[in-house]
Design a protein around this motif. Structure first.
Motif, PDB file in Angstrom:
ATOM      1  N   SER A   1     -14.497  15.678  30.289  1.00 42.88           N
ATOM      2  CA  SER A   1     -15.306  16.871  30.376  1.00 42.88           C
ATOM      3  C   SER A   1     -14.309  17.776  30.741  1.00 42.88           C
ATOM      4  O   SER A   1     -13.343  17.863  31.444  1.00 42.88           O
TER       5      SER A   1
ATOM      6  N   TYR B   1     -16.118  17.126  37.280  1.00 40.87           N
ATOM      7  CA  TYR B   1     -16.374  15.855  36.654  1.00 40.87           C
ATOM      8  C   TYR B   1     -15.040  15.225  36.215  1.00 40.87           C
ATOM      9  O   TYR B   1     -14.676  15.747  34.996  1.00 40.87           O
TER      10      TYR B   1
ATOM     11  N   SER C   1     -21.085  25.576  26.504  1.00 39.13           N
ATOM     12  CA  SER C   1     -21.732  24.364  26.246  1.00 39.13           C
ATOM     13  C   SER C   1     -22.314  24.107  25.012  1.00 39.13           C
ATOM     14  O   SER C   1     -22.808  25.185  24.558  1.00 39.13           O
TER      15      SER C   1
ATOM     16  N   GLU D   1     -25.020  10.497  27.884  1.00 42.79           N
ATOM     17  CA  GLU D   1     -24.657  11.239  26.606  1.00 42.79           C
ATOM     18  C   GLU D   1     -23.231  10.923  25.716  1.00 42.79           C
ATOM     19  O   GLU D   1     -23.400  10.803  24.750  1.00 42.79           O
TER      20      GLU D   1
ATOM     21  N   ARG E   1     -23.998  12.496  32.102  1.00 43.88           N
ATOM     22  CA  ARG E   1     -22.843  12.873  31.126  1.00 43.88           C
ATOM     23  C   ARG E   1     -22.570  11.239  30.739  1.00 43.88           C
ATOM     24  O   ARG E   1     -21.869  11.093  29.467  1.00 43.88           O
TER      25      ARG E   1
END
Ligand code: AMP
Length: 245
Positions: A180, A185, A12, A160, A157
């Motif tokens: 992602s 997700y 990440s 972002e 998410r």
């Protein structure tokens, strides 16, 4: 922040742009984010920004109501075709994200840079290009968060990705496709022409691969584009924020 597993593979990453007085809080939140993905190693780097910061209005957000995989992908191809990306190139990009786009296999830290003819152009096919030095301006944080939540887009998410895409298009990328690598997700997006098109169910649940593809005009000067993506600081502002549920 860069979070890695035991083997040094990327888990990440995240960057923030904040005023001095918010540094401690931001660093703690980034560290927490690394911990949350079970990182073995978390690297936190901070740097002062001396140059002027550009101000860019956030992209419009439009949510797609299509809900079956094949139809979603067709809608993605059609959206990309409008800005000059042929369906077979869009298909290639989605295939890459399905399998993990790194040349060595697996996910990348950054994005694939792809010409509208499908050629991969990023200098490092394992790392990719990272859009950094961008954040919502602190004065607009509440407003943007509230407007997104009002429309049901409260997942961090979404915000972002919307913020990153705002800078990516500002820098000169024609269109961005992404989803992602989180297997749970499954919502992805296409950003182009001032709008972030959100596509639920773009990938099957359980697939651990994902990434971003930045489409660029063939022959566009890549050095200056990469420089803008990776070094120019940008504040994203609320602008005329238009959300379409
Ligand atoms: P995420 O949407 O955070 O799960 O990230 C999925 C993938 O998108 C990552 O594995 C990277 O390949 C890519 N990515 C994430 N953040 C960035 C960024 N700031 N710039 C470019 N690519 C990114």
């Amino acid at each position: 922040m860069r979070a890695q597993d035991e083997s040094g593979s990327h888990l990440s990453g995240m960057e923030r742009l904040v005023f001095d007085n918010e540094m401690d809080e931001a660093l703690a939140a980034l560290q927490q984010r690394g911990r949350a993905v079970g990182a073995h190693r978390i690297v936190l780097t901070s740097e002062a920004i001396a140059e002027p910061i550009a101000t860019v209005p956030i992209l419009n957000l439009v949510n797609s109501a299509i809900s079956t995989g094949d139809t979603v992908r067709r809608a993605v191809r059609e959206r990309l075709q409008i800005v000059g990306i042929p369906p077979e190139v869009a298909h290639k990009a989605m295939d890459l994200l399905d399998r993990g786009p790194a040349i060595a296999g697996g996910n990348m830290r950054g994005a694939v840079l792809m010409g509208c003819d499908g050629t991969r152009l990023e200098p490092d096919g394992n790392r990719g290009i990272r859009t950094v030095r961008v954040d919502v301006h602190p004065e607009d944080r509440d407003l943007i968060g509230r407007k997104l939540a009002q429309q049901g887009f409260s997942h961090h998410r979404t915000k972002e990705a919307l913020v990153l895409s705002t800078k990516t298009l500002w820098a000169g990328v024609v269109a961005e496709l992404g989803w992602s690598d989180d297997p749970d997700y499954t919502t992805g997006f296409v950003a182009c022409q001032g709008t972030y098109w959100r596509f639920p169910h773009i990938k099957p649940s359980g697939n651990p691969y994902g990434g971003r593809v930045y489409f660029v005009t063939n022959g566009a000067p890549l050095d200056s584009l990469i420089m803008r993506l990776q070094t120019s600081p940008v504040w994203v502002r609320a602008g005329q924020l238009d959300l379409d549920g």
